[in-house]
Design a protein around this motif. Sequence first.
Motif, PDB file in Angstrom:
ATOM      1  N   GLU A  98     -91.035  66.667  47.143  1.00 34.98           N
ATOM      2  CA  GLU A  98     -89.816  67.370  47.546  1.00 34.98           C
ATOM      3  C   GLU A  98     -88.996  66.530  48.514  1.00 34.98           C
ATOM      4  O   GLU A  98     -87.762  66.447  48.406  1.00 34.98           O
ATOM      5  CB  GLU A  98     -90.202  68.702  48.199  1.00 34.98           C
ATOM      6  N   ALA A  99     -89.660  65.888  49.465  1.00 31.52           N
ATOM      7  CA  ALA A  99     -88.960  65.089  50.466  1.00 31.52           C
ATOM      8  C   ALA A  99     -88.259  63.892  49.836  1.00 31.52           C
ATOM      9  O   ALA A  99     -87.124  63.556  50.199  1.00 31.52           O
ATOM     10  CB  ALA A  99     -89.943  64.626  51.541  1.00 31.52           C
ATOM     11  N   ILE A 100     -88.928  63.254  48.879  1.00 29.14           N
ATOM     12  CA  ILE A 100     -88.319  62.105  48.210  1.00 29.14           C
ATOM     13  C   ILE A 100     -87.080  62.528  47.438  1.00 29.14           C
ATOM     14  O   ILE A 100     -86.043  61.831  47.447  1.00 29.14           O
ATOM     15  CB  ILE A 100     -89.356  61.438  47.283  1.00 29.14           C
ATOM     16  N   ALA A 101     -87.143  63.688  46.786  1.00 24.25           N
ATOM     17  CA  ALA A 101     -85.973  64.198  46.067  1.00 24.25           C
ATOM     18  C   ALA A 101     -84.832  64.511  47.033  1.00 24.25           C
ATOM     19  O   ALA A 101     -83.661  64.218  46.751  1.00 24.25           O
ATOM     20  CB  ALA A 101     -86.356  65.450  45.277  1.00 24.25           C
TER      21      ALA A 101
ATOM     22  N   GLU B 202     -98.929  66.677  49.025  1.00 18.79           N
ATOM     23  CA  GLU B 202     -98.352  66.089  47.820  1.00 18.79           C
ATOM     24  C   GLU B 202     -97.113  66.835  47.341  1.00 18.79           C
ATOM     25  O   GLU B 202     -96.152  66.228  46.841  1.00 18.79           O
ATOM     26  CB  GLU B 202     -99.406  66.036  46.708  1.00 18.79           C
ATOM     27  N   GLU B 203     -97.101  68.147  47.478  1.00 18.80           N
ATOM     28  CA  GLU B 203     -95.927  68.918  47.061  1.00 18.80           C
ATOM     29  C   GLU B 203     -94.728  68.574  47.930  1.00 18.80           C
ATOM     30  O   GLU B 203     -93.617  68.343  47.435  1.00 18.80           O
ATOM     31  CB  GLU B 203     -96.236  70.420  47.133  1.00 18.80           C
TER      32      GLU B 203
ATOM     33  N   MET C 216     -98.311  57.032  51.328  1.00 15.40           N
ATOM     34  CA  MET C 216     -97.317  56.033  51.722  1.00 15.40           C
ATOM     35  C   MET C 216     -96.407  55.721  50.543  1.00 15.40           C
ATOM     36  O   MET C 216     -96.867  55.315  49.479  1.00 15.40           O
ATOM     37  CB  MET C 216     -98.012  54.758  52.206  1.00 15.40           C
ATOM     38  N   ASP C 217     -95.108  55.968  50.731  1.00 15.54           N
ATOM     39  CA  ASP C 217     -94.109  55.586  49.738  1.00 15.54           C
ATOM     40  C   ASP C 217     -93.113  54.626  50.381  1.00 15.54           C
ATOM     41  O   ASP C 217     -92.649  54.860  51.507  1.00 15.54           O
ATOM     42  CB  ASP C 217     -93.365  56.819  49.219  1.00 15.54           C
ATOM     43  N   GLU C 218     -92.797  53.555  49.689  1.00  4.45           N
ATOM     44  CA  GLU C 218     -91.809  52.599  50.177  1.00  4.45           C
ATOM     45  C   GLU C 218     -90.410  53.086  49.807  1.00  4.45           C
ATOM     46  O   GLU C 218     -90.192  53.585  48.703  1.00  4.45           O
ATOM     47  CB  GLU C 218     -92.070  51.217  49.585  1.00  4.45           C
TER      48      GLU C 218
END
Length: 395
Positions: free
Chosen positions: A273-276, A268-269, A189-191
């Motif tokens: 990548e998705a956040i970038a 995790e990889e 989970m990332d906000e």
Amino acid sequence: MYLRDRIKQLAKQYAAEYVDVRRHLHQHPELSFKEFNTSIFIRKELFKIGVSDIITVAETGLLATITGSEKGKTVLLRADMDALPIQEENVLEYTSNTDGVMHACGHDVHMSSLLLTAKILFLLKSEFSGTVKLLFQPGEEVMPGGATLVMKEKVYQDIGTVPHLGQHVMPKLPAGKVGFRAGQFMASMDEVYLTVIGKGGHAAVPEECIDPILIASHIIVASQQLVSRMASPKTPSVLSFGRIIGDGANNIIPDKVSIEGTFRTFDEEWRSEAIAKLTKLAKAIAEGMGGECLVDIPKGYPHLNNEIELSNSMKNSAANFLGTENVVDLDLWMAAEDFAYYTLNNPACFYLLGVGNTEKRISSGLHTATFNIDETALETGGGLMSWLALEVLGQ
């Protein structure tokens, strides 16, 4: 066989007492890392049981110890303590008396269930070998997660690598049933916090403005391709936005818009990548439309991975205790839990406790203002965790 029957008898005998405990906790909820009165109450309840080896952790948390008749293995049992900023809509004799705060995620159940477990194991301590650690953990609902603070405590580190067990209420499961899943279970989970900056002005002259509401709309729609077109179909992913603040008016274009959301996955990889990609996408769209987008995505909880051998063993033990008809296999769950941090370095099993009852009209989801439980689940929760703890200890 004897211990199993004794645990069942004790769970049944003391369940009503811990229903009252649960109601007290439900009526007096406290937000994350502010569980001061909750901590005092739990300490008193542990003393009433006879548990005196209690150490404060992470300011409001408690780590208690029950030691068996002889040295042996160690197992850690965890319950979280914090409530949510939700105004309760239930009309009950024990409805939350704290305005805007409610145990809408069942942490009151987790605590009272673990206290019942403590009662049972303390009464049986002369009949098993080993050590049981009881962790009442603060701040599960907000980053950085109380688990990260507990893990920094020397008293926790001194325990070493030991099996960790935890449970979570699930209204979709009927009371009396539990669910298990070995391996990957809950998502990371990332906000996500986006601030779109434009140029406000009169809505009648949009050509003189840079409309951040329009820019934000494009960002929200375009960002969904992260899941639909950029993620592998084999990798579960969720990107959801739950809050948008564009504080203008019917005839006022605001200067900025705030967007809040969450990104969840199991890889995790791909997570990195998705956040970038989201960061690049949001900034490019805003710039292309004459504005700017500030991106803040603090890294949140990892995905929760149940150790396969331990989880399969706990599932079999649960079937032995409750009957195979009351133990179900679970699918991946896109919710997140800071219990995941414990699973990084310890064999762990996090399972679901059924609390629903459609006949009693108890079916509201987690994190809702009408969430409630069938309180018969406390007998199941306290009894089963006692049994699982002793199974880990090898009794």
